[in-house]
Scaffold this motif. Sequence first.
Motif, PDB file in Angstrom:
ATOM      1  N   ARG A 275     -76.960  31.009   2.449  1.00 19.18           N
ATOM      2  CA  ARG A 275     -76.116  29.830   2.253  1.00 19.18           C
ATOM      3  C   ARG A 275     -74.868  30.209   1.474  1.00 19.18           C
ATOM      4  NH1 ARG A 275     -78.951  24.649   2.281  1.00 19.18           N
ATOM      5  NH2 ARG A 275     -76.929  23.779   1.753  1.00 19.18           N
TER       6      ARG A 275
ATOM      7  N   LYS B 163     -78.789  24.509   8.180  1.00 20.79           N
ATOM      8  CA  LYS B 163     -77.788  24.766   7.142  1.00 20.79           C
ATOM      9  C   LYS B 163     -77.645  26.250   6.822  1.00 20.79           C
ATOM     10  CE  LYS B 163     -78.541  20.240   5.130  1.00 20.79           C
ATOM     11  NZ  LYS B 163     -79.060  19.488   3.988  1.00 20.79           N
TER      12      LYS B 163
ATOM     13  N   ASP C 201     -76.701  30.160   7.325  1.00 23.40           N
ATOM     14  CA  ASP C 201     -75.712  31.048   7.953  1.00 23.40           C
ATOM     15  C   ASP C 201     -76.473  32.312   8.371  1.00 23.40           C
ATOM     16  OD1 ASP C 201     -73.731  32.936   8.549  1.00 23.40           O
ATOM     17  OD2 ASP C 201     -72.469  32.390   6.830  1.00 23.40           O
ATOM     18  N   TYR C 202     -76.923  32.331   9.625  1.00 21.22           N
ATOM     19  CA  TYR C 202     -77.759  33.432  10.098  1.00 21.22           C
ATOM     20  C   TYR C 202     -76.994  34.747  10.168  1.00 21.22           C
ATOM     21  CZ  TYR C 202     -81.172  29.856  10.931  1.00 21.22           C
ATOM     22  OH  TYR C 202     -82.058  28.827  10.742  1.00 21.22           O
ATOM     23  N   ASP C 203     -75.695  34.676  10.417  1.00 21.95           N
ATOM     24  CA  ASP C 203     -74.895  35.900  10.408  1.00 21.95           C
ATOM     25  C   ASP C 203     -74.851  36.497   9.006  1.00 21.95           C
ATOM     26  OD1 ASP C 203     -73.040  37.822  11.735  1.00 21.95           O
ATOM     27  OD2 ASP C 203     -71.663  37.006  10.218  1.00 21.95           O
ATOM     28  N   LYS C 204     -74.833  35.651   7.993  1.00 22.72           N
ATOM     29  CA  LYS C 204     -74.831  36.140   6.613  1.00 22.72           C
ATOM     30  C   LYS C 204     -76.136  36.870   6.313  1.00 22.72           C
ATOM     31  CE  LYS C 204     -73.831  34.752   1.888  1.00 22.72           C
ATOM     32  NZ  LYS C 204     -73.389  33.651   1.026  1.00 22.72           N
TER      33      LYS C 204
ATOM     34  N   SER D 193     -84.806  32.627   4.013  1.00 19.14           N
ATOM     35  CA  SER D 193     -83.718  33.565   4.314  1.00 19.14           C
ATOM     36  C   SER D 193     -84.041  34.977   3.834  1.00 19.14           C
ATOM     37  CB  SER D 193     -82.401  33.074   3.710  1.00 19.14           C
ATOM     38  OG  SER D 193     -82.471  33.003   2.300  1.00 19.14           O
TER      39      SER D 193
ATOM     40  N   PRO E  43     -69.437  32.522   3.346  1.00 22.31           N
ATOM     41  CA  PRO E  43     -69.864  33.693   4.117  1.00 22.31           C
ATOM     42  C   PRO E  43     -69.664  35.028   3.420  1.00 22.31           C
ATOM     43  CG  PRO E  43     -68.534  32.221   5.472  1.00 22.31           C
ATOM     44  CD  PRO E  43     -68.471  31.700   4.062  1.00 22.31           C
TER      45      PRO E  43
END
Length: 177
Positions: free
Chosen positions: A71, A150, A152-155, A8, A74
């Motif tokens: 992760r 698992k 959160d790509y928007d995060k 990430s 959000p």
Amino acid sequence: NGADDNGSGTTGLLALAEALVTRGPLKRSVMLIWVSGEEKGLWGSQAWTEKPWLPDGAKPLCNLNIDMIGRNAPDKLLITPTKARAEYNGLVRIAEACAPLEGFPELGSCDAYWGRSDHANFAKNLKIPVAFLFSDVHEDYHKPTDDPEKIDYDKIRRVARTVLRMVDSLQADKLDL
């Protein structure tokens, strides 16, 4: 495996690189560094900060470190150093101003991780302001279950945009770091 630790952060840094190219020239240069050996004892950041290579006349202004940013909740994003540490600085104040604009209303503390990630060597060896953005550990930390589905790509996108906003703030003529 390793989707959050640290796929990430790597992805966030790549997104930042792309955004910086799109944004165009800056007053101050930005150097993106991927270092390795963090969990072996911060080897990569130690090696670079003990013998930094920069073009003639250039010097580092600050260091912003991102790790495990994909992760947990959000709106959860942690930072060190906080006001509880003597190392609290203007770079952190910039992060505190930029993070709410990307959906992180308040940065929590990860002061417990002060010496456990690469920013520590930049503070210790180069004596520059640092900030470490981190989403905290989770049940898949250092396990083979740390998988891409698992994340959160928007995060990750919003953390990268927070960093881009910080870089933009660092272009001011006068800085209070």
